[in-house]
Scaffold this motif. Structure first.
Motif, PDB file in Angstrom:
ATOM      1  N   LEU A  25       0.836  -1.200   0.000  1.00 12.51           N
ATOM      2  CA  LEU A  25       0.000   0.000   0.000  1.00 12.51           C
ATOM      3  C   LEU A  25       0.873   1.252   0.000  1.00 12.51           C
ATOM      4  O   LEU A  25       1.891   1.303   0.679  1.00 12.51           O
ATOM      5  CB  LEU A  25      -0.900   0.019   1.239  1.00 12.51           C
ATOM      6  N   PRO A  81      -4.745   3.049   4.876  1.00 13.48           N
ATOM      7  CA  PRO A  81      -6.137   3.491   4.751  1.00 13.48           C
ATOM      8  C   PRO A  81      -6.658   4.259   5.969  1.00 13.48           C
ATOM      9  O   PRO A  81      -7.450   5.191   5.833  1.00 13.48           O
ATOM     10  CB  PRO A  81      -6.915   2.194   4.575  1.00 13.48           C
ATOM     11  N   ARG A  87      -8.071   8.122   5.766  1.00 14.71           N
ATOM     12  CA  ARG A  87      -9.411   8.479   6.238  1.00 14.71           C
ATOM     13  C   ARG A  87      -9.352   9.612   7.264  1.00 14.71           C
ATOM     14  O   ARG A  87     -10.145  10.543   7.220  1.00 14.71           O
ATOM     15  CB  ARG A  87     -10.099   7.265   6.849  1.00 14.71           C
TER      16      ARG A  87
END
Length: 119
Positions: A85, A89, A93
């Motif tokens: 990645l 994530p 966010r």
């Protein structure tokens, strides 16, 4: 249709977002993930295999579950290569929420006129 003693597998790799390279192969029964990936002529995959999977840029799995390179394949397995990645994530966010604010994000962002807060 696969020959007797051969198992059909699918190889899948996404070298970039929104692009997937997929290839079907018939391998001899008892083949490993390493042998399946050796069929691929993609430079990044071959470099990763040469490093014996020690390079952390790619991970491999079958149907979304991480496996080792010496894992024995079964019929209809989908061997997948995963890229690391770029952004966590959770961090992404939090940053989006901080920039948008609480009023435009989340479960209660769109309330009916006259509704109670939180409903």
């Amino acid at each position: 249709m696969a020959e007797t003693g051969c198992i059909p597998v699918e190889l899948a790799y996404a070298p970039a977002p929104r692009s997937v390279i997929s290839q079907h192969a018939d391998l001899p029964a008892g083949s490993t993930v390493r042998e399946a990936l050796a069929l691929w002529q993609h430079a990044e995959v071959q470099a990763w295999l040469a490093a014996d999977g020690a390079d952390e840029t790619l991970q491999c799995g079958i149907w979304g579950r991480k496996v080792a390179l010496d894992h024995v394949l079964r019929a209809q397995d989908r061997v997948e290569l995963y890229r690391m990645l770029q952004v966590d994530p959770k961090v992404a966010r939090r940053e989006r929420f901080a920039s948008q604010g609480a009023r435009t994000a989340g479960l209660f962002a769109r309330r009916r006129a006259g509704a109670k807060p939180g409903y």
